[in-house]
Design an enzyme around this catalytic site. Structure first.
Site, mmCIF file in Angstrom:
data_model
loop_
_atom_site.group_PDB
_atom_site.id
_atom_site.type_symbol
_atom_site.label_atom_id
_atom_site.label_comp_id
_atom_site.label_asym_id
_atom_site.label_seq_id
_atom_site.Cartn_x
_atom_site.Cartn_y
_atom_site.Cartn_z
ATOM 1 N N GLU A 1 -33.314 -14.088 4.606
ATOM 2 C CA GLU A 1 -32.513 -15.295 5.157
ATOM 3 C C GLU A 1 -31.481 -14.660 6.064
ATOM 4 O O GLU A 1 -30.641 -13.596 5.468
ATOM 5 C CB GLU A 1 -31.915 -16.137 4.166
ATOM 6 C CG GLU A 1 -32.659 -16.778 3.132
ATOM 7 C CD GLU A 1 -33.679 -17.885 3.719
ATOM 8 O OE1 GLU A 1 -33.151 -18.091 5.205
ATOM 9 O OE2 GLU A 1 -34.725 -18.374 3.179
ATOM 10 N N CYS B 1 -29.318 -21.625 -3.463
ATOM 11 C CA CYS B 1 -29.517 -20.347 -2.713
ATOM 12 C C CYS B 1 -28.622 -20.186 -1.680
ATOM 13 O O CYS B 1 -27.714 -19.273 -1.481
ATOM 14 C CB CYS B 1 -30.959 -20.272 -2.396
ATOM 15 S SG CYS B 1 -31.982 -20.004 -3.756
ATOM 16 N N HIS C 1 -35.578 -14.639 -0.343
ATOM 17 C CA HIS C 1 -36.317 -15.568 -1.125
ATOM 18 C C HIS C 1 -37.738 -15.208 -1.577
ATOM 19 O O HIS C 1 -38.410 -14.677 -0.837
ATOM 20 C CB HIS C 1 -36.618 -16.874 -0.371
ATOM 21 C CG HIS C 1 -35.590 -17.903 -0.503
ATOM 22 N ND1 HIS C 1 -35.005 -18.549 0.327
ATOM 23 C CD2 HIS C 1 -35.466 -18.628 -1.702
ATOM 24 C CE1 HIS C 1 -33.928 -19.610 0.050
ATOM 25 N NE2 HIS C 1 -34.385 -19.600 -1.314
#
Length: 216
Positions: free
Chosen positions: A84, A148, A167
């Site tokens: 991410e 998250c 992730h």
């Protein structure tokens, strides 16, 4: 070694349909593998609760002062290990394990909408994929507006961008815990190399800048 790099890696506890959370399993596997002699690795399991994250993250940054904090979370939609690039401040409507969500639906009332990691995830992704690891890595700019994303944004805010979020898919879809552990190890090692390069580049620029001034 006095100048060991300190890295803190977190995974999440079980929630919803994830009775076993592959993120924490992967982090435990990483702890077993380690990140090499030059890295002091600490791991921590994070509750799937907004308020717990709010209390825990500042104390982790303060206590450990890591060069890098990496958060690992599970995504039921993921089929690759996904890096991410950024965390988001607003849009937190989903209830956590305590059936709670922030009244403001955001992380930091006066924070920017989005904070980027200092790491270029495309570079990290390319290097790990080129290494023949046997686990596919990809990059995303949307961490999902749940715990998250909330954790990532909070950590980026506290650590001035020296944070990363990864992730992982659920176990066996398609990767084993060993695969995920190896993927975390390779990815975090590349992240550290990139940080080291950046650090050297800045030192070099500052040194050059000082030399230029000395000519006057």
């Amino acid at each position: 070694m006095a100048n060991k790099k300190k890295v803190l890696v977190t995974g999440f506890e079980p929630f919803g349909k994830h009775a076993v959370n592959s993120s924490w399993v992967a982090v435990q596997e990483l702890e077993r593998l380690g990140l090499g002699e030059a890295v002091d690795l600490h791991v921590c399991e994070v509750p799937v609760e907004y308020q717990a994250v709010q209390g825990l993250l500042p104390s982790l940054w303060k206590e450990h002062k890591p060069q890098l904090m990496v958060h690992v979370g599970v995504s039921g939609l993921a089929t690759t290990v996904t890096l991410e690039q950024c965390g988001h401040n607003k849009g937190y409507k989903r209830l956590d394990n305590c059936s709670f969500c922030p009244a403001s639906q955001c992380c930091m009332d006066s924070g920017p909408d989005c904070i980027q990691s200092v790491l270029d995830m495309d570079t990290v992704c390319g290097r790990v994929n080129d290494s023949g690891l046997g686990v596919t890595i990809s990059v995303s700019k949307d961490a999902g507006r749940y715990l998250c994303d909330y954790t990532y944004y909070t950590s980026l805010y506290l650590g001035q961008g020296h944070s990363a979020f990864i992730h992982v898919p659920p176990l066996g879809k398609p990767y084993s815990s060993q695969d995920l552990g190896r993927a975390l190890q390779a990815t975090i090692q590349e992240m550290l190399k990139l940080l080291e390069l950046d650090h050297k580049h800045h030192q070099h620029c500052n040194h050059k800048h000082q030399q230029e001034h000395e000519h006057y």
